[in-house]
Structures are given as structure tokens and as C-alpha cells.
Motif scaffolding. Structure first.
Motif, PDB file in Angstrom:
ATOM      1  N   ILE A  28       0.836  -1.197   0.000  1.00  0.00           N
ATOM      2  CA  ILE A  28       0.000   0.000   0.000  1.00  0.00           C
ATOM      3  C   ILE A  28       0.871   1.248   0.000  1.00  0.00           C
ATOM      4  O   ILE A  28       0.627   2.201  -0.755  1.00  0.00           O
ATOM      5  CB  ILE A  28      -0.951   0.001   1.212  1.00  0.00           C
ATOM      6  CG1 ILE A  28      -2.012  -1.089   1.047  1.00  0.00           C
ATOM      7  CG2 ILE A  28      -1.623   1.369   1.378  1.00  0.00           C
ATOM      8  CD1 ILE A  28      -2.887  -1.291   2.273  1.00  0.00           C
ATOM      9  N   PHE A  31       2.444   1.951  -3.265  1.00  0.00           N
ATOM     10  CA  PHE A  31       1.485   2.544  -4.198  1.00  0.00           C
ATOM     11  C   PHE A  31       1.205   4.011  -3.864  1.00  0.00           C
ATOM     12  O   PHE A  31       1.318   4.888  -4.723  1.00  0.00           O
ATOM     13  CB  PHE A  31       0.183   1.743  -4.163  1.00  0.00           C
ATOM     14  CG  PHE A  31      -0.871   2.226  -5.108  1.00  0.00           C
ATOM     15  CD1 PHE A  31      -0.923   1.747  -6.416  1.00  0.00           C
ATOM     16  CD2 PHE A  31      -1.834   3.140  -4.706  1.00  0.00           C
ATOM     17  CE1 PHE A  31      -1.909   2.187  -7.298  1.00  0.00           C
ATOM     18  CE2 PHE A  31      -2.817   3.574  -5.575  1.00  0.00           C
ATOM     19  CZ  PHE A  31      -2.856   3.101  -6.875  1.00  0.00           C
ATOM     20  N   THR A  32       0.845   4.281  -2.623  1.00  0.00           N
ATOM     21  CA  THR A  32       0.426   5.637  -2.241  1.00  0.00           C
ATOM     22  C   THR A  32       1.581   6.634  -2.290  1.00  0.00           C
ATOM     23  O   THR A  32       1.380   7.807  -2.622  1.00  0.00           O
ATOM     24  CB  THR A  32      -0.205   5.649  -0.839  1.00  0.00           C
ATOM     25  OG1 THR A  32       0.723   5.089   0.104  1.00  0.00           O
ATOM     26  CG2 THR A  32      -1.486   4.832  -0.815  1.00  0.00           C
ATOM     27  N   ASN A 175      -4.804   3.717 -11.870  1.00  0.00           N
ATOM     28  CA  ASN A 175      -4.568   4.329 -10.562  1.00  0.00           C
ATOM     29  C   ASN A 175      -5.531   3.834  -9.478  1.00  0.00           C
ATOM     30  O   ASN A 175      -5.663   4.463  -8.431  1.00  0.00           O
ATOM     31  CB  ASN A 175      -4.662   5.857 -10.681  1.00  0.00           C
ATOM     32  CG  ASN A 175      -3.573   6.428 -11.573  1.00  0.00           C
ATOM     33  OD1 ASN A 175      -2.405   6.078 -11.437  1.00  0.00           O
ATOM     34  ND2 ASN A 175      -3.959   7.294 -12.504  1.00  0.00           N
ATOM     35  N   ARG A 177      -6.344   1.664  -6.505  1.00  0.00           N
ATOM     36  CA  ARG A 177      -5.566   0.945  -5.501  1.00  0.00           C
ATOM     37  C   ARG A 177      -6.140  -0.439  -5.217  1.00  0.00           C
ATOM     38  O   ARG A 177      -5.397  -1.389  -4.974  1.00  0.00           O
ATOM     39  CB  ARG A 177      -5.497   1.744  -4.192  1.00  0.00           C
ATOM     40  CG  ARG A 177      -4.422   1.228  -3.251  1.00  0.00           C
ATOM     41  CD  ARG A 177      -4.331   2.035  -1.980  1.00  0.00           C
ATOM     42  NE  ARG A 177      -5.325   1.583  -1.001  1.00  0.00           N
ATOM     43  CZ  ARG A 177      -5.366   2.021   0.258  1.00  0.00           C
ATOM     44  NH1 ARG A 177      -4.510   2.946   0.665  1.00  0.00           N
ATOM     45  NH2 ARG A 177      -6.271   1.561   1.098  1.00  0.00           N
ATOM     46  N   GLU A 178      -7.456  -0.568  -5.236  1.00  0.00           N
ATOM     47  CA  GLU A 178      -8.073  -1.867  -4.945  1.00  0.00           C
ATOM     48  C   GLU A 178      -7.660  -2.905  -5.982  1.00  0.00           C
ATOM     49  O   GLU A 178      -7.366  -4.056  -5.649  1.00  0.00           O
ATOM     50  CB  GLU A 178      -9.589  -1.727  -4.907  1.00  0.00           C
ATOM     51  CG  GLU A 178     -10.305  -3.027  -4.570  1.00  0.00           C
ATOM     52  CD  GLU A 178     -11.824  -2.888  -4.555  1.00  0.00           C
ATOM     53  OE1 GLU A 178     -12.492  -3.924  -4.589  1.00  0.00           O
ATOM     54  OE2 GLU A 178     -12.315  -1.738  -4.510  1.00  0.00           O
ATOM     55  N   TYR A 180      -4.965  -2.789  -7.865  1.00  0.00           N
ATOM     56  CA  TYR A 180      -3.532  -3.007  -7.643  1.00  0.00           C
ATOM     57  C   TYR A 180      -3.295  -4.024  -6.529  1.00  0.00           C
ATOM     58  O   TYR A 180      -2.509  -4.957  -6.664  1.00  0.00           O
ATOM     59  CB  TYR A 180      -2.902  -1.652  -7.306  1.00  0.00           C
ATOM     60  CG  TYR A 180      -1.556  -1.691  -6.639  1.00  0.00           C
ATOM     61  CD1 TYR A 180      -0.383  -1.764  -7.387  1.00  0.00           C
ATOM     62  CD2 TYR A 180      -1.442  -1.600  -5.249  1.00  0.00           C
ATOM     63  CE1 TYR A 180       0.871  -1.765  -6.771  1.00  0.00           C
ATOM     64  CE2 TYR A 180      -0.202  -1.595  -4.626  1.00  0.00           C
ATOM     65  CZ  TYR A 180       0.945  -1.678  -5.388  1.00  0.00           C
ATOM     66  OH  TYR A 180       2.172  -1.673  -4.769  1.00  0.00           O
TER      67      TYR A 180
END
Length: 202
Positions: A28, A31-32, A175, A177-178, A180
Motif C-alpha cells: 500500500i 502505491f500511495t 490508478n 488501488r483496490e 492493484y
């Protein structure tokens, strides 16, 4: 056999759960915080960075090329003696089209450069390549897990099947996130490595 780990865990199930929890937490942040933004696309150095970042709290060998030979079922991954040349070859493989990207992904899976955590790290590596090269990602929600595992098992001989499985799940939401994080779902990989000596190859 329980893999030696920094956490001092001696039970496989406990280790698997903690490994999944910690690696997803790190994924996470990967990604963030956009930690791959300036990393080379499709290079082993980037995969090694991903692996180290995901597993550095768990294993001393995070991000390091394995020094043991491993197999899964009847399939033996690239022998240690050929790892360096295999990784150099993969670095040089083309990646301009979806087909080329999947071929590169298959080759990295055959090489299996790390002792543990190859599937998860390599799927994030694949995600990075797809985003940068063709502005697409895989929606793992659209992939049947058994179809994926069977296609990956057969991919060293025939990669048309894994290309089809992944192609039908291509989307433009790069883009999300879920989506990903779905690539880290434990259902998309299976454990059971066998460590063997080089002499067993001959």
C-alpha cells in the motif's frame, strides 16, 4: 520446514499470515507514496527493489538473488548457476507490446530469482511495466484463480494460454488501488517449494 525469518516464527501458518499482513501493508505504501515512479521499467533492479521493500521486515534475503535451487511440484526453476545470465537476458527483452510484456513476465517466473515471495513481487513488477508501456493494468477480479495458476504452470512450454487469461482482464484504470492490491491476493500463488542440490539436475 519453516523458512528462517526475522520474526522468530516457527509455525508455517503463523508465518504465512504475518508475511501476508506485512507485505500488503508495505505494498500500500509502495502505491500511495509512488515509490516506483523513477524506477527503471522492466528491469530486474526494479523487481529486486519491490521484493526488498515488501519483505525486508521478514527475511534477511529480501531483494537478494537466491543461492539455492528450488522446484515446485515437478517443475524446477532456473538453476542458481544460470540466474545471472537469465536476469541479464530478461532485462534486454523487448516490452513494447502486451505480448512482449507477458513473455517477459513468463521468463521472470521461470527464473524465480528469490527464495520466497516471487509471485507477489513479480505481479507488482508486471503492473509497473503495463502502466508505463501500454497504460493498462490487470484487473485480477476478472481472472479465475485456477485458470491463472494452470496457465502459469504451462507457460514455459506454451504461453498463448496465459496471454489470453491476462488479456481479457486488461483495463485502463491504472490508478485504482483496490485493483492493484488484488494482485497480492494469496490465492494467486501457491507455496510448496522444494530446495534441491545442483547435483540433482544431472
Amino acid at each position: 520446514m519453516v523458512l528462517e525469518n526475522k520474526l522468530g516464527i516457527t509455525e508455517n501458518l503463523v508465518l504465512a499470515r504475518e508475511e501476508e499482513r506485512l507485505s500488503k501493508k508495505k505494498a500500500i505504501k509502495l502505491f500511495t507514496d509512488k515509490l516506483l515512479k523513477n524506477k527503471e521499467v522492466g528491469k530486474f533492479s526494479t523487481l529486486a527493489f519491490i521484493h526488498q521493500y515488501l519483505f525486508e521486515e521478514i527475511y534477511d534475503y529480501a531483494g537478494k538473488v537466491r543461492n539455492v535451487n528450488i522446484a515446485k511440484g515437478d517443475f524446477r526453476f532456473a538453476p542458481v548457476m544460470f540466474l545471472d545470465s537469465s536476469l541479464k537476458h530478461i532485462d534486454e527483452m523487448p516490452q513494447g507490446t502486451f505480448e512482449e510484456i507477458v513473455e517477459k513476465y513468463v521468463e521472470m517466473n521461470i527464473t524465480h530469482p528469490f527464495r520466497e515471495g516471487n509471485g507477489r513481487a513479480t505481479r507488482l513488477w508486471l503492473d509497473h511495466i503495463l502502466k508505463n508501456q501500454i497504460q493498462k493494468v490487470i484487473d485480477w477480479n476478472k481472472i479465475d484463480k485456477e485458470d491463472y495458476l494452470l496457465a502459469m504452470q504451462r507457460s514455459p512450454i506454451r504461453d498463448i494460454e496465459i496471454k489470453h487469461v491476462l488479456r481479457v482482464a486488461l483495463i485502463s484504470e491504472i490508478n485504482d488501488r483496490e485493483i492493484y492490491m488484488k494482485g497480492l491476493d494469496e490465492s494467486y500463488y501457491y507455496e510448496g517449494y522444494i530446495v534441491y542440490n545442483s547435483k540433482d539436475l544431472y
